[in-house]
Design a protein around this motif. Structure first.
Motif, PDB file in Angstrom:
ATOM      1  N   LYS A  11       0.857  -1.244  -0.290  1.00 10.52           N
ATOM      2  CA  LYS A  11       0.150   0.019   0.013  1.00 10.52           C
ATOM      3  C   LYS A  11       0.967   1.290  -0.085  1.00 10.52           C
ATOM      4  CE  LYS A  11      -4.188  -2.034   1.882  1.00 10.52           C
ATOM      5  NZ  LYS A  11      -5.000  -2.685   3.190  1.00 10.52           N
ATOM      6  N   GLU A  12       2.035   1.207   0.573  1.00  5.72           N
ATOM      7  CA  GLU A  12       2.959   2.301   0.755  1.00  5.72           C
ATOM      8  C   GLU A  12       3.480   2.678  -1.033  1.00  5.72           C
ATOM      9  OE1 GLU A  12       4.884   1.702   5.107  1.00  5.72           O
ATOM     10  OE2 GLU A  12       6.334   1.458   3.314  1.00  5.72           O
ATOM     11  N   LEU A  13       3.846   1.387  -1.360  1.00  5.44           N
ATOM     12  CA  LEU A  13       4.299   1.400  -2.767  1.00  5.44           C
ATOM     13  C   LEU A  13       3.236   1.963  -3.596  1.00  5.44           C
ATOM     14  CD1 LEU A  13       6.567  -1.463  -2.882  1.00  5.44           C
ATOM     15  CD2 LEU A  13       7.400   0.895  -2.812  1.00  5.44           C
ATOM     16  N   ILE A  14       1.863   1.704  -3.502  1.00  4.75           N
ATOM     17  CA  ILE A  14       0.847   2.359  -4.449  1.00  4.75           C
ATOM     18  C   ILE A  14       0.811   3.735  -4.155  1.00  4.75           C
ATOM     19  CG2 ILE A  14      -1.554   2.341  -4.928  1.00  4.75           C
ATOM     20  CD1 ILE A  14      -1.896  -0.448  -3.981  1.00  4.75           C
ATOM     21  N   ALA A  15       0.884   4.202  -2.909  1.00  5.84           N
ATOM     22  CA  ALA A  15       0.738   5.511  -2.472  1.00  5.84           C
ATOM     23  C   ALA A  15       1.964   6.250  -3.055  1.00  5.84           C
ATOM     24  CB  ALA A  15       0.598   5.852  -1.066  1.00  5.84           C
ATOM     25  N   GLN A  16       3.089   5.692  -3.251  1.00  8.57           N
ATOM     26  CA  GLN A  16       4.344   6.291  -3.826  1.00  8.57           C
ATOM     27  C   GLN A  16       4.459   6.527  -5.306  1.00  8.57           C
ATOM     28  OE1 GLN A  16       7.681   4.424  -2.246  1.00  8.57           O
ATOM     29  NE2 GLN A  16       7.056   4.755  -0.063  1.00  8.57           N
ATOM     30  N   GLY A  17       3.283   5.721  -6.046  1.00  7.74           N
ATOM     31  CA  GLY A  17       3.332   5.714  -7.484  1.00  7.74           C
ATOM     32  C   GLY A  17       4.231   4.860  -7.975  1.00  7.74           C
ATOM     33  N   PHE A  18       4.821   3.669  -7.372  1.00  9.41           N
ATOM     34  CA  PHE A  18       5.711   2.806  -7.603  1.00  9.41           C
ATOM     35  C   PHE A  18       5.531   1.920  -8.716  1.00  9.41           C
ATOM     36  CE2 PHE A  18       7.760  -1.425  -7.035  1.00  9.41           C
ATOM     37  CZ  PHE A  18       8.932  -1.231  -7.149  1.00  9.41           C
ATOM     38  N   PHE A  19       4.071   1.721  -8.662  1.00 13.36           N
ATOM     39  CA  PHE A  19       3.603   0.528  -9.711  1.00 13.36           C
ATOM     40  C   PHE A  19       3.053   1.137 -10.846  1.00 13.36           C
ATOM     41  CE2 PHE A  19       2.909  -1.563  -5.667  1.00 13.36           C
ATOM     42  CZ  PHE A  19       3.919  -2.692  -5.782  1.00 13.36           C
ATOM     43  N   ILE A  20       3.543   0.419 -12.001  1.00 16.20           N
ATOM     44  CA  ILE A  20       2.935   0.897 -13.522  1.00 16.20           C
ATOM     45  C   ILE A  20       1.572   0.488 -13.623  1.00 16.20           C
ATOM     46  CG2 ILE A  20       3.483  -0.910 -14.880  1.00 16.20           C
ATOM     47  CD1 ILE A  20       5.177   1.121 -16.762  1.00 16.20           C
ATOM     48  N   GLU A  21       1.166  -0.732 -12.776  1.00 17.03           N
ATOM     49  CA  GLU A  21      -0.289  -1.374 -12.757  1.00 17.03           C
ATOM     50  C   GLU A  21      -0.368  -1.996 -11.533  1.00 17.03           C
ATOM     51  OE1 GLU A  21      -1.671  -4.334 -13.030  1.00 17.03           O
ATOM     52  OE2 GLU A  21       0.204  -5.346 -13.144  1.00 17.03           O
ATOM     53  N   TRP A  22      -1.232  -2.247 -10.856  1.00 15.95           N
ATOM     54  CA  TRP A  22      -1.473  -2.974  -9.754  1.00 15.95           C
ATOM     55  C   TRP A  22      -2.820  -3.498  -9.829  1.00 15.95           C
ATOM     56  CZ3 TRP A  22      -4.998  -1.987  -6.213  1.00 15.95           C
ATOM     57  CH2 TRP A  22      -5.480  -0.650  -5.956  1.00 15.95           C
ATOM     58  N   ALA A  23      -2.899  -4.790  -9.286  1.00 16.19           N
ATOM     59  CA  ALA A  23      -4.377  -5.400  -9.198  1.00 16.19           C
ATOM     60  C   ALA A  23      -4.637  -6.524  -8.057  1.00 16.19           C
ATOM     61  CB  ALA A  23      -4.614  -6.249 -10.656  1.00 16.19           C
TER      62      ALA A  23
END
Ligand code: 5GP
Length: 190
Positions: free
Chosen positions: A63-75
């Motif tokens: 969730k931290e990485l999602i918030a940081q925009g780390f992922f090009i896509e996540w599901a």
């Protein structure tokens, strides 16, 4: 095609359809391929370890990485997070490789929107019953879990036509032969 565009080969299809076996064989035969190890917050299964087949991180870290925009896509797949790191894809052109990503339908569509040059291959089971048997062989016997996975497989199968290629994985050699041809063509266009 922009020279900075990554060369992407997306392998899509329901869990247990045989994607990883096909990818493993292709990685042995084609040195031009590079396997992208994606991230997940699901628990490790027996026989798995960090980097094989995922980077295993906690739900909190994901969730931290999602918030940081780390992922090009996540599901969310079967209630668990999975995702591809932006850097894993964006730095690819520096390595002259074709990147292989084992990914679900939703993730593949997101990546394809961003990278129009991505080549997508949908791996299909010969029949839904064959998939049920493969789930059971993998130890997924809980009635609810089985029903949930079959439902999600059906939803994925209904979208097979949205991808460039469909391979029916009835017989491994025949399925692999078809995948081989796709990779050879991609390699020629490198
Ligand atoms: P499993 O946990 O059984 O290895 O994988 C579950 C599903 O998640 C597989 O169908 C696989 O293709 C998909 N998957 C693996 N990594 C990613 C990812 O980074 N993003 C998305 N969207 N799906 C993924």
């Amino acid at each position: 095609m922009n020279t900075a565009d990554p060369k992407l080969l997306l392998i899509i299809g329901p869990t247990a359809v045989g994607k990883s076996t096909l990818i493993e064989r292709a990685l042995v035969d084609f040195s031009v391929l590079e396997d992208i190890v994606t991230y997940t917050a699901r628990p490790m299964r027996a026989g798995e370890s960090e980097g094989h087949p995922y980077h295993f991180i906690s739900e909190e870290r994901f969730k931290e990485l999602i918030a940081q925009g780390f992922f090009i896509e996540w599901a969310l797949v079967h209630g668990r997070h999975y995702g591809v790191g932006r850097d894993q894809i964006q730095t690819a052109h520096t390595r002259s490789k074709i990147l292989v990503v084992d990914i679900n339908v939703q993730g593949a569509k997101t990546v394809m929107r961003e990278f129009a040059t991505a080549v997508s291959v949908f791996i299909q089971p010969p029949a839904i019953d064959a998939l049920r048997n493969r789930f059971i062989k993998r130890g997924i016997t809980d009635h609810e879990d089985l029903a949930r996975r079959l439902k999600s497989a059906e939803l994925e199968l209904a979208q097979a036509c949205d991808f460039h290629h469909i391979i029916i994985n009835d017989d491994f050699d025949s399925a692999y032969g078809q995948l081989r041809k796709i990779i050879e063509k991609l390699e020629k266009n490198q």
